[in-house]
Design a protein around this motif. Structure first.
Motif, PDB file in Angstrom:
ATOM      1  N   VAL A 194      92.523 120.913  44.837  1.00  0.00           N
ATOM      2  CA  VAL A 194      93.518 119.870  44.558  1.00  0.00           C
ATOM      3  C   VAL A 194      93.297 118.610  45.383  1.00  0.00           C
ATOM      4  O   VAL A 194      93.785 117.536  45.017  1.00  0.00           O
ATOM      5  N   ALA A 195      92.566 118.710  46.485  1.00  0.00           N
ATOM      6  CA  ALA A 195      92.361 117.535  47.336  1.00  0.00           C
ATOM      7  C   ALA A 195      91.227 117.818  48.307  1.00  0.00           C
ATOM      8  O   ALA A 195      90.775 118.961  48.460  1.00  0.00           O
ATOM      9  N   LEU A 196      90.776 116.769  48.958  1.00  0.00           N
ATOM     10  CA  LEU A 196      89.806 116.878  50.036  1.00  0.00           C
ATOM     11  C   LEU A 196      90.467 116.386  51.317  1.00  0.00           C
ATOM     12  O   LEU A 196      91.364 115.540  51.285  1.00  0.00           O
ATOM     13  N   ASP A 197      90.020 116.924  52.413  1.00  0.00           N
ATOM     14  CA  ASP A 197      90.594 116.547  53.706  1.00  0.00           C
ATOM     15  C   ASP A 197      89.504 116.638  54.748  1.00  0.00           C
ATOM     16  O   ASP A 197      88.494 117.324  54.550  1.00  0.00           O
ATOM     17  N   GLY A 198      89.701 115.940  55.825  1.00  0.00           N
ATOM     18  CA  GLY A 198      88.763 116.052  56.931  1.00  0.00           C
ATOM     19  C   GLY A 198      89.505 116.495  58.170  1.00  0.00           C
ATOM     20  O   GLY A 198      90.628 116.048  58.427  1.00  0.00           O
ATOM     21  N   LEU A 199      88.914 117.409  58.913  1.00  0.00           N
ATOM     22  CA  LEU A 199      89.481 117.767  60.202  1.00  0.00           C
ATOM     23  C   LEU A 199      89.132 116.646  61.166  1.00  0.00           C
ATOM     24  O   LEU A 199      87.972 116.482  61.542  1.00  0.00           O
TER      25      LEU A 199
ATOM     26  N   ILE B  19      93.324 117.923  63.681  1.00  0.00           N
ATOM     27  CA  ILE B  19      94.344 117.964  62.631  1.00  0.00           C
ATOM     28  C   ILE B  19      93.719 117.467  61.328  1.00  0.00           C
ATOM     29  O   ILE B  19      92.548 117.076  61.295  1.00  0.00           O
ATOM     30  N   GLY B  20      94.484 117.480  60.240  1.00  0.00           N
ATOM     31  CA  GLY B  20      94.037 116.899  58.983  1.00  0.00           C
ATOM     32  C   GLY B  20      93.998 115.385  59.080  1.00  0.00           C
ATOM     33  O   GLY B  20      94.685 114.774  59.910  1.00  0.00           O
ATOM     34  N   LEU B  21      93.197 114.762  58.229  1.00  0.00           N
ATOM     35  CA  LEU B  21      92.960 113.319  58.301  1.00  0.00           C
ATOM     36  C   LEU B  21      94.249 112.512  58.224  1.00  0.00           C
ATOM     37  O   LEU B  21      94.385 111.498  58.909  1.00  0.00           O
ATOM     38  N   ASN B  22      95.213 112.934  57.419  1.00  0.00           N
ATOM     39  CA  ASN B  22      96.418 112.136  57.248  1.00  0.00           C
ATOM     40  C   ASN B  22      97.423 112.310  58.383  1.00  0.00           C
ATOM     41  O   ASN B  22      98.526 111.782  58.321  1.00  0.00           O
ATOM     42  N   TYR B  23      97.050 113.017  59.434  1.00  0.00           N
ATOM     43  CA  TYR B  23      97.929 113.170  60.593  1.00  0.00           C
ATOM     44  C   TYR B  23      97.412 112.437  61.830  1.00  0.00           C
ATOM     45  O   TYR B  23      97.923 112.629  62.925  1.00  0.00           O
ATOM     46  N   ILE B  24      96.386 111.587  61.676  1.00  0.00           N
ATOM     47  CA  ILE B  24      95.828 110.865  62.828  1.00  0.00           C
ATOM     48  C   ILE B  24      96.891 110.015  63.499  1.00  0.00           C
ATOM     49  O   ILE B  24      96.978 109.944  64.717  1.00  0.00           O
ATOM     50  N   SER B  25      97.704 109.337  62.688  1.00  0.00           N
ATOM     51  CA  SER B  25      98.841 108.570  63.163  1.00  0.00           C
ATOM     52  C   SER B  25      98.419 107.545  64.219  1.00  0.00           C
ATOM     53  O   SER B  25      97.564 106.710  63.965  1.00  0.00           O
ATOM     54  N   PHE B  26      98.998 107.603  65.436  1.00  0.00           N
ATOM     55  CA  PHE B  26      98.733 106.597  66.468  1.00  0.00           C
ATOM     56  C   PHE B  26      97.568 106.979  67.377  1.00  0.00           C
ATOM     57  O   PHE B  26      97.400 106.396  68.454  1.00  0.00           O
ATOM     58  N   ASN B  27      96.768 107.944  66.972  1.00  0.00           N
ATOM     59  CA  ASN B  27      95.657 108.409  67.799  1.00  0.00           C
ATOM     60  C   ASN B  27      94.326 107.824  67.321  1.00  0.00           C
ATOM     61  O   ASN B  27      94.277 107.076  66.353  1.00  0.00           O
ATOM     62  N   LYS B  28      93.253 108.174  68.004  1.00  0.00           N
ATOM     63  CA  LYS B  28      91.913 107.714  67.655  1.00  0.00           C
ATOM     64  C   LYS B  28      91.076 108.898  67.197  1.00  0.00           C
ATOM     65  O   LYS B  28      90.989 109.916  67.879  1.00  0.00           O
TER      66      LYS B  28
ATOM     67  N   GLU C 170      76.304 116.706  64.318  1.00  0.00           N
ATOM     68  CA  GLU C 170      76.008 118.139  64.379  1.00  0.00           C
ATOM     69  C   GLU C 170      74.875 118.448  65.344  1.00  0.00           C
ATOM     70  O   GLU C 170      74.365 119.563  65.356  1.00  0.00           O
ATOM     71  N   GLY C 171      74.478 117.481  66.134  1.00  0.00           N
ATOM     72  CA  GLY C 171      73.413 117.705  67.100  1.00  0.00           C
ATOM     73  C   GLY C 171      72.688 116.419  67.415  1.00  0.00           C
ATOM     74  O   GLY C 171      73.009 115.343  66.898  1.00  0.00           O
ATOM     75  N   ALA C 172      71.660 116.536  68.267  1.00  0.00           N
ATOM     76  CA  ALA C 172      70.940 115.357  68.724  1.00  0.00           C
ATOM     77  C   ALA C 172      70.216 114.640  67.593  1.00  0.00           C
ATOM     78  O   ALA C 172      69.998 113.433  67.651  1.00  0.00           O
ATOM     79  N   ASP C 173      69.816 115.369  66.539  1.00  0.00           N
ATOM     80  CA  ASP C 173      69.031 114.768  65.461  1.00  0.00           C
ATOM     81  C   ASP C 173      69.875 114.218  64.320  1.00  0.00           C
ATOM     82  O   ASP C 173      69.329 113.707  63.343  1.00  0.00           O
ATOM     83  N   SER C 174      71.184 114.351  64.414  1.00  0.00           N
ATOM     84  CA  SER C 174      72.037 113.856  63.326  1.00  0.00           C
ATOM     85  C   SER C 174      72.922 112.711  63.812  1.00  0.00           C
ATOM     86  O   SER C 174      73.333 112.669  64.970  1.00  0.00           O
ATOM     87  N   THR C 175      73.206 111.790  62.920  1.00  0.00           N
ATOM     88  CA  THR C 175      73.995 110.605  63.247  1.00  0.00           C
ATOM     89  C   THR C 175      75.477 110.946  63.241  1.00  0.00           C
ATOM     90  O   THR C 175      75.958 111.599  62.314  1.00  0.00           O
ATOM     91  N   PRO C 176      76.237 110.508  64.256  1.00  0.00           N
ATOM     92  CA  PRO C 176      77.689 110.741  64.225  1.00  0.00           C
ATOM     93  C   PRO C 176      78.318 110.024  63.027  1.00  0.00           C
ATOM     94  O   PRO C 176      77.990 108.873  62.740  1.00  0.00           O
ATOM     95  N   ILE C 177      79.197 110.713  62.322  1.00  0.00           N
ATOM     96  CA  ILE C 177      79.844 110.164  61.132  1.00  0.00           C
ATOM     97  C   ILE C 177      81.355 110.202  61.344  1.00  0.00           C
ATOM     98  O   ILE C 177      81.915 111.227  61.727  1.00  0.00           O
ATOM     99  N   TYR C 178      81.994 109.047  61.097  1.00  0.00           N
ATOM    100  CA  TYR C 178      83.449 108.984  61.197  1.00  0.00           C
ATOM    101  C   TYR C 178      84.086 109.636  59.969  1.00  0.00           C
ATOM    102  O   TYR C 178      83.524 109.594  58.867  1.00  0.00           O
ATOM    103  N   PRO C 179      85.280 110.191  60.148  1.00  0.00           N
ATOM    104  CA  PRO C 179      85.996 110.726  58.984  1.00  0.00           C
ATOM    105  C   PRO C 179      86.629 109.587  58.195  1.00  0.00           C
ATOM    106  O   PRO C 179      87.681 109.065  58.577  1.00  0.00           O
ATOM    107  N   THR C 180      85.978 109.141  57.131  1.00  0.00           N
ATOM    108  CA  THR C 180      86.528 108.111  56.241  1.00  0.00           C
ATOM    109  C   THR C 180      86.758 108.727  54.878  1.00  0.00           C
ATOM    110  O   THR C 180      86.279 109.835  54.591  1.00  0.00           O
TER     111      THR C 180
END
Length: 558
Positions: free
Chosen positions: A252-257, A350-359, A365-375
Motif C-alpha cells: 500500500v505504500a513505501l517508507d524509509g527507516l 523511525i518511519g520517514l514521515n516521523y522525522i519532524s524537527f529532527n535531522k 552500506e560500507g566504504a565502497d558505497s555512497t551515502p544516500i539520504y532518505p528522499t
C-alpha cells in the motif's frame, strides 16, 4: 504581552531562519517580513518550498506550520472569549423574561383560584392512585462491526484512518466519529450507512500482531511494515490461504527507516555497520564518531513493531548484533521522534514521515558505497538502504468489503492519500538524472537526454518472475505511458555480483526483456533495452538485501 502577540513574536524568527536557509542552500530569495505581514504570499511560498525534498527544509517548514496552527488556535480562543459575555447577557435576559411572565400569570388568575377557602367536601370516594401510561423508549441499535484492522503502528497511526474514512465515504457512509479505547493504539471508527450504525475496529500494536490476530480470528485485515515471513506463510496457509500471493498481499505504500539525530548534532552520514555498533552499545560516546565527549542516548521502537523488525533485519542481524539493553523503547513513533528533538545527544530510528524537527542521516552500506539520504525518490526506487514496503494482508476467504478496502488502498485515489499522510506513494514520478563519471557512455547518453521514473522492477535470485509489487507497477506504468503518449521507454537491466560477469550481464538482459514483453503485450512499445550487469550497484553485494536491490530493471523515458 497577549498570547496572540507572543505567537506572532515567535513566528517571525522562524520565518527569518527560513529566509536564510532558502538563500544559503537553494539560492532562493524570499522575504520573512512579507511572509509575516501577507498571508497570501506566505501560503504561496510555503506551498512552493514544500515541493523541495530536503530534510532540513522539511523540518523548518513543519516548524512554521506548527507555529501558524498555534497562532490560529490562539485567535480562535480569543473569539470565543469575546462571545462569552454576550452569551451570558442573553441568558440573563431570558431568565428575567421568564420570571416576569410567571408573575404576570399569577396575578391575573381568578380570586377563587388564589384566595384559600374552606376545603371542598368530597361527594364521592376519590382514588389516590395515579395511573401513568408509560411508552417504552427504544434503546439505540448496536453498531454493526464491518471489519477489524490490526497490526503495524506505522500503517495504523495515520494512513489507515485516512484510507478508512475515504473508502467509507465512497460507500455513502457519513457521521464519522473516532472513539478512543483504553490503549492509545486502539480506536473504533463509528459511522452511519443507510441509517444503520456501523463501526470498524483499528488496533495498531505492531506488525507481528497482524499475523497473530489473523490466525486467531481477531482480525479481518492485517497491517504490516515488513513482509510476511516464509514460516508465517506456511503456518497460516491451511487456515487463511497463501498470504504471499498477489491476491492476498497488497503493497500500500513505501517508507524509509530514517535514522534521526537532534538538529544540533553535526553528524551528516553514517554506515549501517556503525549503526549496528551504536545500537548494540559497542560504540557508546559521540566522541568515537568525532563529536562531543558525551554518552549516546539510544531510542528504539518496541519489539512488536515492524519498524524494529526492519531495523533489526537490515542493521543489527546483518552484523550479528543485538539491541543494547540501555535503549529506551517506544510503542509510538511520534513519541520517539519527540524525545530525540529534546535531546542533543540522542539517536533513534523511525518511519520517514516521523522525522519532524529532527535531522535524518545519509546511510551507506560500507566504504565502497555512497551515502544516500532518505528522499521520496530514493525510497520510491528502493535504492535507499533502509527503505521498506508497507502491506495489507487479506485472507483468501476475506469478506468482499475487506477486499474492496485493500483494492482502494492501492488505487490512484488511495495512493494520493498515502502522499498526504507523509508516506511514499507508488504513483510514478519523473526525476532528472545526471551523467556519472564511472558509468558506461550509453548510460550517460541517456542521462543527458532522458529522465528516470520512480519505480524499479525487482526479481528473486536467478529468477525472471516479477514480485507482487512489480506486477502491479506494470499496470501503473501502462497508465503513465497512456497519459504521456509522446514519451519513449528505455529499460536498463542490472544484476548483483554473484557469479561470472558475462553470466550476470546475460541475466540482467533477460530480466529487462521480460519487462519489455509484459509491456508490449499491453500495447506499450519500448524504444531500447540495455544490460549493465554488475555495473553501478546501488547497494553492497556482500549482503542478501544489498544484492536484492542491485537486481533491478530501471525505467527511463526520453
Amino acid at each position: 504581552m497577549t498570547e496572540k502577540m507572543q505567537d506572532a513574536a515567535t513566528l517571525y524568527p522562524l520565518l527569518q531562519q527560513l529566509e536564510q536557509l532558502c538563500k544559503a542552500e537553494f539560492d532562493i530569495a524570499v522575504s520573512a517580513q512579507k511572509m509575516r505581514d501577507d498571508a497570501a504570499y506566505r501560503q504561496l511560498v510555503l506551498q512552493e518550498l514544500s515541493q523541495i525534498r530536503q530534510p532540513q527544509l522539511e523540518a523548518m517548514l513543519a516548524a512554521v506550520q506548527q507555529k501558524l496552527q498555534q497562532q490560529a488556535n490562539t485567535e480562535a480562543k480569543a473569539v470565543t472569549a469575546q462571545r462569552r459575555p454576550t452569551l451570558l447577557w442573553a441568558v440573563a435576559a431570558v431568565l428575567v423574561a421568564l420570571v416576569s411572565g410567571g408573575a404576570y400569570w399569577w396575578f391575573n388568575q381568578s380570586p377563587a383560584a388564589v384566595v384559600a377557602g374552606p376545603p371542598a367536601q368530597p361527594t364521592a370516594k376519590m382514588s389516590t392512585t395515579v395511573t401513568v401510561n408509560t411508552v417504552p423508549v427504544a434503546k439505540p441499535a448496536a453498531a454493526q462491526l464491518l471489519f477489524r484492522l490490526h497490526g503495524s503502528n506505522t500503517v495504523g497511526e495515520k494512513l489507515a484512518p485516512a484510507l478508512l474514512q475515504a473508502f467509507l465515504q465512497q460507500q455513502q457512509a457519513e457521521g464519522f466519529a473516532w472513539q478512543q479505547a483504553q490503549s492509545p493504539v486502539e480506536r473504533i471508527l463509528n459511522f452511519n450507512k443507510a441509517g444503520t450504525p456501523q463501526m470498524v475496529e483499528l488496533h495498531a500494536h505492531g506488525s507481528s500482531t497482524a499475523f497473530k490476530d489473523l490466525a486467531s480470528g481477531k482480525a479481518d485485515i492485517g497491517m504490516a511494515s515488513r513482509r510476511i515471513s516464509a514460516d508465517e506463510v506456511e503456518k497460516l496457509k491451511p487456515q487463511l490461504g497463501d498470504l504471499s500471493k498477489i491476491g492476498n498481499e497488497h503493497i500500500v505504500a513505501l517508507d524509509g527507516l530514517a535514522v534521526i539525530v537532534n538538529q544540533n548534532n553535526a553528524l551528516k552520514a553514517i554506515s549501517t555497520e556503525m549503526l549496528a555498533k551504536i545500537f548494540s552499545g559497542d560504540v557508546s560516546r559521540w566522541s568515537q564518531l568525532g563529536g562531543a565527549d558525551q554518552p549516546i542516548t539510544l531510542y528504539a521502537r518496541d519489539d512488536k513493531s515492524g519498524t524494529f523488525d526492519t531495523f533489526k533485519s537490515l542493521v543489527l542481524d546483518k552484523f550479528g548484533k543485538q539491541l543494547s539493553s540501555n535503549a529506551s523503547r517506544f510503542e509510538s513513533s511520534s513519541e520517539l521522534s519527540a524525545k530525540v528533538s529534546q535531546d542533543e545527544y540522542a539517536i533513534g530510528f523511525i518511519g520517514l514521515n516521523y522525522i519532524s524537527f529532527n535531522k535524518a542521516l545519509a546511510i551507506s552500506e560500507g566504504a565502497d558505497s555512497t551515502p544516500i539520504y532518505p528522499t521520496r525518490f530514493t525510497i520510491s526506487t528502493e535504492d535507499y538502504a533502509l527503505s521498506r514496503r508497507l502491506y495489507l494482508y487479506t485472507p483468501t476467504a476475506a469478506s468482499q468489503v475487506a477486499k474492496d478496502f485493500a483494492q482502494f488502498a492501492i488505487s490512484d485515489e488511495g495512493q494520493h492519500l498515502v502522499e498526504q499522510t507523509g508516506l511514499i506513494s507508488q504513483n510514478i514520478r519523473v526525476e532528472q538524472v545526471y551523467p556519472i563519471s564511472n558509468a558506461p557512455q550509453s548510460y550517460n547518453s541517456y542521462a543527458s537526454q532522458g529522465q528516470r521514473l520512480s519505480l524499479n522492477f525487482r526479481f528473486s535470485y536467478g529468477d525472471n518472475e516479477l514480485d507482487n509489487k512489480g506486477k502491479r507497477d506494470l499496470q501503473r506504468l501502462v497508465r503513465f505511458m497512456e497519459q504521456n503518449s509522446g514519451r519513449r521507454l528505455v529499460l536498463m537491466g542490472f544484476s548483483d555480483a554473484v557469479g561470472a560477469v558475462a553470466k550476470n550481464a546475460e541475466l540482467a538482459l533477460k530480466r529487462a526483456k521480460a519487462v519489455e514483453r509484459e509491456l508490449t503485450a499491453r500495447g506499450i512499445p519500448v524504444m531500447a533495452v540495455e544490460s549493465y550487469g554488475e555495473m553501478l550497484p546501488v547497494a553492497n553485494n556482500d549482503t542478501e538485501s544489498g544484492r536484492e536491490r542491485n537486481r533491478r530493471v530501471e525505467v527511463w523515458v526520453i
